[in-house]
Structures are given as structure tokens and as C-alpha cells.
Enzyme design. Structure first.
Site, short mmCIF file in Angstrom:
data_model
loop_
_atom_site.label_atom_id
_atom_site.label_comp_id
_atom_site.label_asym_id
_atom_site.label_seq_id
_atom_site.Cartn_x
_atom_site.Cartn_y
_atom_site.Cartn_z
N ARG A 1 6.00 6.26 2.77
CA ARG A 1 4.80 7.09 2.92
C ARG A 1 3.81 6.44 3.89
NH1 ARG A 1 1.86 10.44 -0.48
NH2 ARG A 1 3.02 9.85 -2.34
N ILE B 1 0.86 -1.18 0.00
CA ILE B 1 0.00 0.00 0.00
C ILE B 1 0.89 1.22 0.00
CG2 ILE B 1 -1.76 1.32 1.24
CD1 ILE B 1 -1.42 -2.18 2.34
N HIS B 2 0.74 2.10 -1.01
CA HIS B 2 1.58 3.29 -1.03
C HIS B 2 0.92 4.52 -1.63
CE1 HIS B 2 2.06 2.43 -5.32
NE2 HIS B 2 2.56 3.63 -5.45
N ARG B 3 -0.18 4.38 -2.38
CA ARG B 3 -0.76 5.54 -3.07
C ARG B 3 -1.33 6.54 -2.09
NH1 ARG B 3 -1.04 5.45 -8.46
NH2 ARG B 3 -0.64 3.45 -9.48
N ASP C 1 -2.09 -1.60 -4.28
CA ASP C 1 -2.57 -0.43 -5.03
C ASP C 1 -1.53 0.01 -6.05
OD1 ASP C 1 -0.64 0.78 -3.43
OD2 ASP C 1 -2.07 2.00 -2.29
#
Length: 388
Positions: free
Chosen positions: A260, A225-227, A307
Site C-alpha cells: 500500500r 508504515i501501512h495504515r 503504525d
């Protein structure tokens, strides 16, 4: 011929490995490659390790841009890339994908009339709220040579006014040298498929991540998950991690934590979910992994949740079902085959997709991403398209 290649984010560094490898192995007497690293990804584990591990030539230039707002980051990169293009006078600028580095390169080159090669052209999510969608559209319409990995990408470019004959062949350069006003489009297969085939066995020999995590022979879920659309919105982040925690009751989860996400978990995740997340033995939270480690994880996972556009494809390459944590995807083909599900950041839909794939694991993965020789195909077309 001289080409300048611009890379800035982890996926672009990996993609560049395939093109650099093909130049070194087959075209070293015909092509000189100058590599510009914008520094968009500035974390050591997200950048330099990939140059070392994938045997990519060290960048000739590094702009050291780092993190900033979209406008500031893109402006700094545009200024730096323009200066390098003026100095190097290349025949082509090669750009990958849809990052701010891609946008900056496209604007800089188009303004001073350096022909652009766009690799991964034609991809569309049809969601202009995504910064990547703006970047890829602008780059496509600034490019002279466009290489699309999928038939859907080809159809998208047709709808946007790129010229094709009745047989579906791009008509650019049939009577003249291709230009920004007379571009040429090819459906060529996916350069990441080249890399996955090349590095799959190397990953097995050079990494021991499965053994280190004590997951040898065990089914597990790989999640990334990074967006910012997920990490920056507490409601979405809580829904995703709520689902992960429930899945971890049944099967181990490996979660390489993007910088992030690591930062925003502390502020955007509910305290009770934070407590569960960091105290659930079945959730293996680990630092960002190398490319070879990621391939090993993908090959051994039972299922992938992500994602990331690139990880969606890599899951498909290795015959793994994928739960996509977004409302749409530019890789529509993998959804159409039934091997991926768009679950968005919806806890119920994520859990339903996981139960579906556990009960009915897919077995057929059609060869929709080419033959593993996309890089050679692209270089042949670049050489034959040189402006004399």
C-alpha cells in the site's frame, strides 16, 4: 473436537502459528483444526511465505478474496465462511484480532449459531473512525469465549457489559455452558509473545538480513508504515517521511515497504521528499520481509517506529523503545510503562520522541504480556467449554 480457524492478513497467519503448533504438540488427539484463508492479503510476500516459514499447516480452504472495498471484501468473505461452516459443522470458530476477515467470520458464525472464540478480545483504541475498532467491537459482542491479552482489555469488556464478579473473574459459564448470551472471558497473556519466544533463536540461525544490509553491530531505526490513515492522507504521509529523512542524517533506517505504501508514495509524497527518500543512502528501502527477518530486525534495532499494533508489541517483547505513528493505541500498557510514545503523524513530535529515546533509552520492560504459554491456556479452556 473440531475448530475452524479463519485467517486472512499477515498478523493473523503469524498468530495462528502458535495455536496450530500447540495443537500439533499437545492436543492432536483432542482437536482437529480446519484452516480457512480468506485471501485478504493476496501478495505472495505477505501471505504464503508465512505458512512456509512458520510451519503452519496449509489452509484447507482459500477464498481468494483479494483487495476490494470494505463492503465488497467483507461480503465475499462472509458468504464463503458461512458455506464452509455449514459444511464442516465445527464446535467453535476461532477468530484473531480485528481485520475484515474477523468481522466476516463473526457475522457468518453468529447468524448460524456457531460459537465464536475471539483471540485478542477487549482491545480498544476508542477511535471508531478506524475500521479495526468496529471489527473488534462487533466480534467481541458476537463471541462465546473471549481471550484478552491484557488487563486493560479485561477492563474494557467490563465497561461494555460483560459480567464479572467482585474479584474480577468472568462469571459466564459458572452455572451453565457458555453461550453468545452468557460468554466467558479470560485474561490469558499474548499469543504473539509465545511466537516471539519460540522463533527468536530460530530467526538468528535462519536469517542473514542484518548482514545483507551491512548493519552488523550498528544502531539503526526500524520503520513500518501501512495504515490507510497515514498512506492515504498526503499531509500525514509527508510529515512521517519528512521526519524519517531527518533522522536518516544521524542513523540508518530500515524500511520494509508495504505494498500500500509503495503504491501511494508515488502519488501522495511531495516530489522533493520522494527524491530525498530514494537517494538517501542511509535509508534502506526493502520489500516486505518474512516473519523471521522481522524478528531479527526488531531484535537488532535501536528503536522502532510504526503504525502497526503488532510491531508495537514485538518491539516491547525485545526491549526496544517504540514511536507510534498514530494518535492512539490499543496497547496502552506499553505507553504507560514509558517504553513507547504516541507521536501521531506529527513531524515535530516524531523527532522529539526519537531524540528522547536516543538520549534516554529505556531499561525496564515489565512482563505484562504473560508467560509465553497463552496458546496452551486457550486450548485448555476451549476443550473444557465444548457444548455437549
Amino acid at each position: 473436537m473440531k475448530i475452524v480457524t479463519v485467517i486472512g492478513a499477515r498478523p493473523q497467519i503469524i498468530k495462528a502459528a502458535a495455536l496450530s503448533r500447540a495443537i500439533r504438540n499437545h492436543y492432536s488427539n483432542q482437536i482437529q483444526e480446519v484452516i480457512v484463508h480468506t485471501g485478504q492479503h493476496y501478495d505472495e510476500n505477505m501471505s504464503q511465505v508465512f505458512f512456509d516459514e512458520l510451519d503452519i499447516p496449509r489452509p484447507d480452504y482459500n477464498l481468494h478474496v483479494g483487495s476490494a472495498s470494505h463492503g465488497v471484501q467483507t461480503a465475499r468473505m462472509t458468504e464463503g465462511i458461512e458455506a464452509i461452516l455449514i459444511k464442516e459443522c465445527p464446535d467453535f470458530l476461532v477468530l484473531y484480532g480485528d481485520t475484515n476477515s474477523t468481522l466476516a467470520g463473526a457475522v457468518a458464525a453468529a447468524k448460524i449459531h456457531v460459537p465464536i472464540v475471539h483471540i485478542e478480545a477487549g482491545l480498544r483504541s476508542f477511535n471508531k473512525a478506524m475500521p479495526e475498532e468496529i471489527n473488534r467491537i462487533v466480534c467481541d459482542h458476537c463471541s462465546t469465549l473471549l481471550f484478552t491479552p491484557t488487563k486493560a482489555g479485561l477492563e474494557n469488556l467490563k465497561r461494555e457489559g460483560f459480567s464479572f464478579d467482585e474479584g474480577g473473574v468472568s462469571t459466564g459459564s459458572t452455572t451453565a455452558t457458555p453461550t453468545i448470551d452468557n460468554p466467558k472471558v479470560w485474561h490469558c497473556g499474548d499469543i504473539m509473545y509465545d511466537n516471539s519466544l519460540h522463533f527468536a533463536d530460530i530467526a538468528e540461525a535462519k536469517t542473514d538480513i542484518i548482514k545483507r544490509l551491512n548493519l552488523s553491530g550498528m544502531p539503526f531505526v526500524l520503520a513500518t508504515i501501512h495504515r490507510d490513515s497515514n498512506t492515504d492522507q498526503p499531509e500525514r504521509l509527508n510529515a512521517i517521511f519528512g521526519a524519517l529523512i531527518q533522522i536518516a542524517d544521524k542513523t540508518p533506517i530500515v524500511l520494509p515497504l508495504h505494498p500500500r505504501t509503495d503504491k501511494l508514495l508515488k502519488t501522495n509524497l511531495k516530489p522533493e521528499l520522494q527524491n530525498q527518500l530514494f537517494n538517501t543512502p542511509n535509508i534502506h528501502i526493502i520489500p516486505p520481509v518474512s516473519f523471521l527477518e522481522m524478528i531479527a530486525l526488531e531484535r537488532h534495532a535501536q528503536l522502532v517506529m510504526t503504525d502497526s499494533g503488532g510491531v508495537q508489541k514485538e518491539a516491547y517483547f525485545f526491549g526496544k523503545p517504540c514511536i507510534i505513528l498514530r494518535p492512539e493505541t490499543e496497547w496502552v500498557e506499553i505507553v504507560e510503562t514509558g517504553n513507547a510514545v504516541l507521536a501521531d503523524a506529527d513531524e515535530t513530535r516524531i523527532l522529539e520522541a526519537w531524540r528522547h529515546f536516543v538520549a534516554h533509552p529505556p531499561t525496564a520492560f515489565p512482563k505484562i504480556f504473560g508467560d509465553g504459554h497463552a496458546a496452551e491456556f486457550m486450548l485448555e479452556k476451549i476443550i473444557s467449554s465444548k457444548v455437549l
